[in-house]
Write a protein that holds these residues in place. Structure first.
Motif, PDB file in Angstrom:
ATOM      1  N   SER A   1       0.858  -1.200   0.000  1.00  0.00           N
ATOM      2  CA  SER A   1       0.000   0.000   0.000  1.00  0.00           C
ATOM      3  C   SER A   1       0.888   1.242   0.000  1.00  0.00           C
ATOM      4  O   SER A   1       1.081   1.881   1.028  1.00  0.00           O
ATOM      5  N   VAL A   2       1.442   1.555  -1.170  1.00  0.00           N
ATOM      6  CA  VAL A   2       2.387   2.673  -1.283  1.00  0.00           C
ATOM      7  C   VAL A   2       1.640   4.006  -1.337  1.00  0.00           C
ATOM      8  O   VAL A   2       2.194   5.050  -1.024  1.00  0.00           O
ATOM      9  N   THR A   3       0.373   3.957  -1.755  1.00  0.00           N
ATOM     10  CA  THR A   3      -0.484   5.146  -1.740  1.00  0.00           C
ATOM     11  C   THR A   3      -1.763   4.818  -0.965  1.00  0.00           C
ATOM     12  O   THR A   3      -2.018   3.661  -0.646  1.00  0.00           O
ATOM     13  N   GLY A   4      -2.572   5.848  -0.678  1.00  0.00           N
ATOM     14  CA  GLY A   4      -3.807   5.633   0.072  1.00  0.00           C
ATOM     15  C   GLY A   4      -3.580   5.782   1.568  1.00  0.00           C
ATOM     16  O   GLY A   4      -2.488   6.148   2.011  1.00  0.00           O
ATOM     17  N   PRO A   5      -4.612   5.489   2.383  1.00  0.00           N
ATOM     18  CA  PRO A   5      -4.536   5.696   3.841  1.00  0.00           C
ATOM     19  C   PRO A   5      -3.387   4.961   4.532  1.00  0.00           C
ATOM     20  O   PRO A   5      -2.900   5.408   5.562  1.00  0.00           O
TER      21      PRO A   5
ATOM     22  N   SER B   1      -3.951   0.840  -0.962  1.00  0.00           N
ATOM     23  CA  SER B   1      -4.659   0.532   0.295  1.00  0.00           C
ATOM     24  C   SER B   1      -6.049  -0.055   0.040  1.00  0.00           C
ATOM     25  O   SER B   1      -6.956   0.085   0.853  1.00  0.00           O
ATOM     26  N   ASP B   2      -6.215  -0.710  -1.095  1.00  0.00           N
ATOM     27  CA  ASP B   2      -7.503  -1.288  -1.496  1.00  0.00           C
ATOM     28  C   ASP B   2      -7.363  -2.806  -1.600  1.00  0.00           C
ATOM     29  O   ASP B   2      -6.642  -3.318  -2.468  1.00  0.00           O
TER      30      ASP B   2
ATOM     31  N   GLY C   1      -1.977   4.387  10.602  1.00  0.00           N
ATOM     32  CA  GLY C   1      -2.064   5.538   9.710  1.00  0.00           C
ATOM     33  C   GLY C   1      -2.256   6.838  10.485  1.00  0.00           C
ATOM     34  O   GLY C   1      -1.793   6.989  11.616  1.00  0.00           O
ATOM     35  N   GLN C   2      -2.990   7.781   9.896  1.00  0.00           N
ATOM     36  CA  GLN C   2      -3.138   9.110  10.486  1.00  0.00           C
ATOM     37  C   GLN C   2      -4.145   9.162  11.637  1.00  0.00           C
ATOM     38  O   GLN C   2      -4.056  10.035  12.500  1.00  0.00           O
ATOM     39  N   GLY C   3      -5.118   8.221  11.651  1.00  0.00           N
ATOM     40  CA  GLY C   3      -6.177   8.244  12.658  1.00  0.00           C
ATOM     41  C   GLY C   3      -5.693   8.355  14.089  1.00  0.00           C
ATOM     42  O   GLY C   3      -6.129   9.244  14.835  1.00  0.00           O
ATOM     43  N   PRO C   4      -4.775   7.486  14.539  1.00  0.00           N
ATOM     44  CA  PRO C   4      -4.307   7.555  15.920  1.00  0.00           C
ATOM     45  C   PRO C   4      -3.638   8.893  16.270  1.00  0.00           C
ATOM     46  O   PRO C   4      -3.704   9.334  17.420  1.00  0.00           O
ATOM     47  N   ALA C   5      -2.999   9.541  15.281  1.00  0.00           N
ATOM     48  CA  ALA C   5      -2.380  10.854  15.530  1.00  0.00           C
ATOM     49  C   ALA C   5      -3.466  11.913  15.741  1.00  0.00           C
ATOM     50  O   ALA C   5      -3.327  12.796  16.599  1.00  0.00           O
ATOM     51  N   ILE C   6      -4.562  11.812  14.987  1.00  0.00           N
ATOM     52  CA  ILE C   6      -5.694  12.737  15.161  1.00  0.00           C
ATOM     53  C   ILE C   6      -6.304  12.526  16.547  1.00  0.00           C
ATOM     54  O   ILE C   6      -6.602  13.482  17.261  1.00  0.00           O
TER      55      ILE C   6
END
Length: 383
Positions: A36-40, A79-80, A229-234
């Motif tokens: 998953s080099v791109t995407g979430p 990421s799919d 990914g970014q969720g835990p940082a948010i």
């Protein structure tokens, strides 16, 4: 036919036969990869691909494996999981790879599993969920610690600190869902009660509503976040904004310097289980992993001018376990390589020391996790 003609024919035949054998020996070893080099999930997949490219190049410079060069055939699934399935078919049917290292996420990995099992292609996944290796699947292995192990390591630390009432906040991704299930399953073993249980989506940009519910939950002593990914940082930033003063734990899904950058000062005091890769310079001199994680840290930073992540480390482990197995098998025969991977013992990687067996296709125990805490904007070994 005279004697001279006969000798000439034999000589030509021998040269052709040797030429054919030489060409056969020179065929590259094809290692396939779906990442998953791109995407979430890009901040997991990007260092994984860079690591594979770095070390395939390095191995080839040193003469390859079994006298053959390695050819890396890689695809980005964005990421799919559905795309991952299509690329797995291509790797097996069209590219005819010898084995596959990859599957950044649990979703992508699980969409690949039925195909490699049917085709008999060894597959080393770089994803976290326990479902990948439990129940054991003949051709499927993995290098990261499982979500169950992460929950157990966190609960071990909480128990030590007298924490028994916990709020869980998990992501609705494959990794988060499996993490939620495993966390719920092992909580009782450590005397932990989940007094709140909330979820968020991988693309959500504000988790304040869930955290407000958690903040108001009676008796809650700490919060455990299971996502990547970014969720835990948010979540970490929202936590600070809401003035929640309870201890905050994350899973190994954020074991990367990228998390520190994304979360900023809000990450101060966060604790999480992590492979040793994040703290090479802080490991004691006699630690068996110190030379491995230090060398990987140096090579990756020199090549890419970027900080390392444990996710790149998972790819390093996957590639090196595969190479070690091919060497021990003495060929790329898929069944022999599968058997050799399963027989991996005492292999020191960035994630720990791997001891695989017919009943364990990961080969790591809880000692492979280090408990870290963010102090002064950096990772430290938790006391």
């Amino acid at each position: 036919m005279n004697k001279r003609t006969t000798l000439k024919t034999l000589f030509v035949g021998t040269v052709l036969a040797l030429g054919s054998l030489s060409a056969l020996a020179a065929d590259p070893i094809k290692i396939g990869s779906i990442l998953s080099v791109t995407g979430p999930a890009a901040f997991l997949g990007d260092p994984e691909l860079k690591t594979l490219q770095l070390y395939v190049e390095d191995l080839n410079k040193k003469g390859g494996v079994l006298g053959r060069q390695i050819q890396l055939v890689h695809y980005d699934d964005g990421s799919d999981a559905n795309k991952a399935n299509g690329f797995a078919k291509r790797l097996i049917d069209d590219d005819k790879v010898d084995l596959i290292v990859g599957g950044t996420t649990t979703g992508s990995t699980m969409s690949t599993v039925p195909l490699v099992e049917r085709a008999g292609v060894p597959f080393i996944s770089l994803a976290g969920a326990v479902v990948i290796v439990e129940p054991v699947k003949k051709f499927v292995f993995k290098t990261p610690h499982t979500d169950r192990m992460a929950a157990e390591k966190v609960f071990e630390d909480m128990k030590k600190r007298g924490i028994s009432k916990v709020a869980l906040l998990s992501e609705t991704s494959g990794f988060g869902q499996s993490g939620k299930k495993e966390t719920e399953a092992v909580a009782g073993k450590y005397g932990i009660t989940l007094v709140a249980n909330e979820t968020y989506g991988p693309k959500d940009t504000d988790m304040s509503p869930q955290l407000t519910k958690i903040k108001n939950a009676p008796g809650v002593q700490a919060v455990f976040v299971f996502g990547l990914g970014q969720g835990p940082a948010i979540v970490t930033k929202n936590y600070k904004q809401l003035g929640i003063a309870l201890p905050l734990y994350q899973s190994h899904g954020v074991a990367s310097d990228e998390y520190l950058k994304l979360a900023g000062p809000a990450a101060e005091g966060v604790r999480l289980p992590s492979p040793a890769q994040l703290i090479p310079e802080k490991l004691p001199a006699g630690d068996a992993q110190k030379p491995v994680v230090t060398a990987y840290d140096k090579a990756y930073k020199e090549r890419y001018k970027q900080d390392v992540s444990t996710f790149g480390g998972y790819a390093y482990d996957g590639l090196m376990i595969a190479v070690d197995a091919i060497k021990r098998a003495g060929s790329t025969d898929k069944a022999k390589v599968r058997d050799a991977i399963e027989a991996t013992k005492g292999f020191v990687g960035t994630s720990g020391t791997f001891n695989m067996s017919p009943t364990d296709h990961m080969g790591l125990d809880l000692s492979a996790f280090r408990m870290l805490e963010v102090k002064g904007g950096d990772w430290t070994l938790s006391k």
